[in-house]
Design a protein around this motif. Structure first.
Motif, PDB file in Angstrom:
ATOM      1  N   MET A  44      37.489 -26.588-106.435  1.00 41.11           N
ATOM      2  CA  MET A  44      37.215 -27.186-105.152  1.00 41.11           C
ATOM      3  C   MET A  44      35.784 -27.718-105.153  1.00 41.11           C
ATOM      4  O   MET A  44      34.853 -27.027-105.520  1.00 41.11           O
ATOM      5  CB  MET A  44      37.404 -26.131-104.065  1.00 41.11           C
ATOM      6  CG  MET A  44      36.972 -26.598-102.717  1.00 41.11           C
ATOM      7  SD  MET A  44      38.277 -27.016-101.593  1.00 41.11           S
ATOM      8  CE  MET A  44      38.681 -25.540-100.779  1.00 41.11           C
ATOM      9  N   SER A  45      35.596 -28.941-104.750  1.00 40.94           N
ATOM     10  CA  SER A  45      34.274 -29.559-104.775  1.00 40.94           C
ATOM     11  C   SER A  45      33.527 -29.317-103.459  1.00 40.94           C
ATOM     12  O   SER A  45      34.120 -29.023-102.437  1.00 40.94           O
ATOM     13  CB  SER A  45      34.378 -31.054-105.064  1.00 40.94           C
ATOM     14  OG  SER A  45      35.056 -31.701-104.023  1.00 40.94           O
ATOM     15  N   ILE A  85      24.019 -24.934-106.117  1.00 47.14           N
ATOM     16  CA  ILE A  85      25.319 -25.230-105.530  1.00 47.14           C
ATOM     17  C   ILE A  85      26.308 -25.271-106.683  1.00 47.14           C
ATOM     18  O   ILE A  85      26.189 -26.118-107.574  1.00 47.14           O
ATOM     19  CB  ILE A  85      25.320 -26.580-104.777  1.00 47.14           C
ATOM     20  CG1 ILE A  85      24.198 -26.652-103.747  1.00 47.14           C
ATOM     21  CG2 ILE A  85      26.692 -26.833-104.158  1.00 47.14           C
ATOM     22  CD1 ILE A  85      24.273 -25.665-102.619  1.00 47.14           C
ATOM     23  N   GLU A  86      27.241 -24.337-106.640  1.00 44.09           N
ATOM     24  CA  GLU A  86      28.157 -24.147-107.765  1.00 44.09           C
ATOM     25  C   GLU A  86      27.305 -24.036-109.032  1.00 44.09           C
ATOM     26  O   GLU A  86      26.430 -23.185-109.086  1.00 44.09           O
ATOM     27  CB  GLU A  86      29.209 -25.249-107.802  1.00 44.09           C
ATOM     28  CG  GLU A  86      30.091 -25.255-106.560  1.00 44.09           C
ATOM     29  CD  GLU A  86      31.231 -26.230-106.617  1.00 44.09           C
ATOM     30  OE1 GLU A  86      31.820 -26.420-107.701  1.00 44.09           O
ATOM     31  OE2 GLU A  86      31.552 -26.803-105.561  1.00 44.09           O
ATOM     32  N   GLY A  87      27.462 -24.892-110.028  1.00 46.34           N
ATOM     33  CA  GLY A  87      26.678 -24.782-111.256  1.00 46.34           C
ATOM     34  C   GLY A  87      25.485 -25.720-111.333  1.00 46.34           C
ATOM     35  O   GLY A  87      24.914 -25.913-112.398  1.00 46.34           O
ATOM     36  N   ILE A 121      26.143 -36.161-102.036  1.00 47.78           N
ATOM     37  CA  ILE A 121      26.281 -35.515-103.341  1.00 47.78           C
ATOM     38  C   ILE A 121      27.609 -34.778-103.332  1.00 47.78           C
ATOM     39  O   ILE A 121      27.930 -34.074-102.375  1.00 47.78           O
ATOM     40  CB  ILE A 121      25.138 -34.516-103.602  1.00 47.78           C
ATOM     41  CG1 ILE A 121      23.786 -35.229-103.580  1.00 47.78           C
ATOM     42  CG2 ILE A 121      25.353 -33.792-104.934  1.00 47.78           C
ATOM     43  CD1 ILE A 121      22.592 -34.276-103.657  1.00 47.78           C
ATOM     44  N   THR A 122      28.358 -34.941-104.396  1.00 49.15           N
ATOM     45  CA  THR A 122      29.592 -34.177-104.588  1.00 49.15           C
ATOM     46  C   THR A 122      29.408 -33.319-105.830  1.00 49.15           C
ATOM     47  O   THR A 122      29.068 -33.829-106.901  1.00 49.15           O
ATOM     48  CB  THR A 122      30.803 -35.113-104.767  1.00 49.15           C
ATOM     49  OG1 THR A 122      30.870 -35.987-103.625  1.00 49.15           O
ATOM     50  CG2 THR A 122      32.094 -34.318-104.874  1.00 49.15           C
ATOM     51  N   ASP A 140      29.783 -30.467-112.791  1.00 48.92           N
ATOM     52  CA  ASP A 140      29.789 -31.920-112.644  1.00 48.92           C
ATOM     53  C   ASP A 140      29.307 -32.281-111.252  1.00 48.92           C
ATOM     54  O   ASP A 140      29.566 -31.556-110.286  1.00 48.92           O
ATOM     55  CB  ASP A 140      31.197 -32.487-112.855  1.00 48.92           C
ATOM     56  CG  ASP A 140      31.694 -32.274-114.269  1.00 48.92           C
ATOM     57  OD1 ASP A 140      30.887 -32.372-115.216  1.00 48.92           O
ATOM     58  OD2 ASP A 140      32.909 -31.997-114.425  1.00 48.92           O
ATOM     59  N   PHE A 141      28.622 -33.407-111.147  1.00 50.02           N
ATOM     60  CA  PHE A 141      28.183 -33.866-109.829  1.00 50.02           C
ATOM     61  C   PHE A 141      28.049 -35.380-109.833  1.00 50.02           C
ATOM     62  O   PHE A 141      27.930 -36.009-110.879  1.00 50.02           O
ATOM     63  CB  PHE A 141      26.847 -33.214-109.423  1.00 50.02           C
ATOM     64  CG  PHE A 141      25.670 -33.631-110.269  1.00 50.02           C
ATOM     65  CD1 PHE A 141      24.905 -34.755-109.948  1.00 50.02           C
ATOM     66  CD2 PHE A 141      25.323 -32.881-111.386  1.00 50.02           C
ATOM     67  CE1 PHE A 141      23.819 -35.122-110.733  1.00 50.02           C
ATOM     68  CE2 PHE A 141      24.234 -33.247-112.175  1.00 50.02           C
ATOM     69  CZ  PHE A 141      23.476 -34.368-111.839  1.00 50.02           C
TER      70      PHE A 141
END
Length: 157
Positions: free
Chosen positions: A1-2, A73-75, A144-145, A150-151
């Motif tokens: 989930m992004s 944020i996440e990785g 930003i996603t 990955d972003f």
């Protein structure tokens, strides 16, 4: 989930924009405000209950916010600053070096009121510009996603 993040800077207390920004935040997971008007950040968080992070700018002398924050944020590691302490109106090298020292994947900054995106030494530098007082262009903000490691970063006008 992004994770979808809206990035604002240099909103300078523009009430008309703030009311529009409530709609921009729908469907977003996080708000980042890069200063020059920290109170705008607080107002948006209170109106929408969105989670967020903010730093103070040169026009926020009474704010107790930090001038630099590093979040994960996440990785993805993201450095937030307004930019005035790094001389961003004269160049981005000092800002880049600070981002490299902090091992940031993304460095977010404002202050210039000019949107800007570049990748240098594997660090993405992003200035969302100003949605209310743009210099030399169109009103803008950033999106930003983040999806794991990955972003993507984009500037919306």
């Amino acid at each position: 989930m992004s994770t979808k993040i809206i990035v604002l800077s240099d909103t300078h207390g523009d009430k008309r924009f703030l009311k529009e920004a409530v709609h921009l935040l729908k469907g977003k997971d996080l708000l980042i405000h890069l200063g020059d008007n920290y109170d705008d950040f607080l107002w948006l968080v209170n109106q929408t209950n969105i989670k967020g992070y903010a730093v103070k700018g040169n026009c926020d002398p009474y704010s107790n916010a930090n001038e630099v924050e590093v979040i994960q944020i996440e990785g993805i590691k993201i450095m937030l600053t307004h930019g005035h302490n790094y001389g961003v109106k004269s160049g981005l090298l000092n800002l880049l070096y600070c981002g490299l020292e902090k091992d940031a994947d993304i460095v977010l900054f404002g202050h210039t009121h000019v949107n800007h995106k570049e990748v240098s030494q594997e660090v993405t530098l992003l200035n969302p510009g100003s949605p209310v007082l743009p210099r030399g262009g169109t009103s803008s903000y950033g999106i930003i996603t983040v999806d794991g490691r990955d972003f993507s970063c984009e500037i919306k006008k």
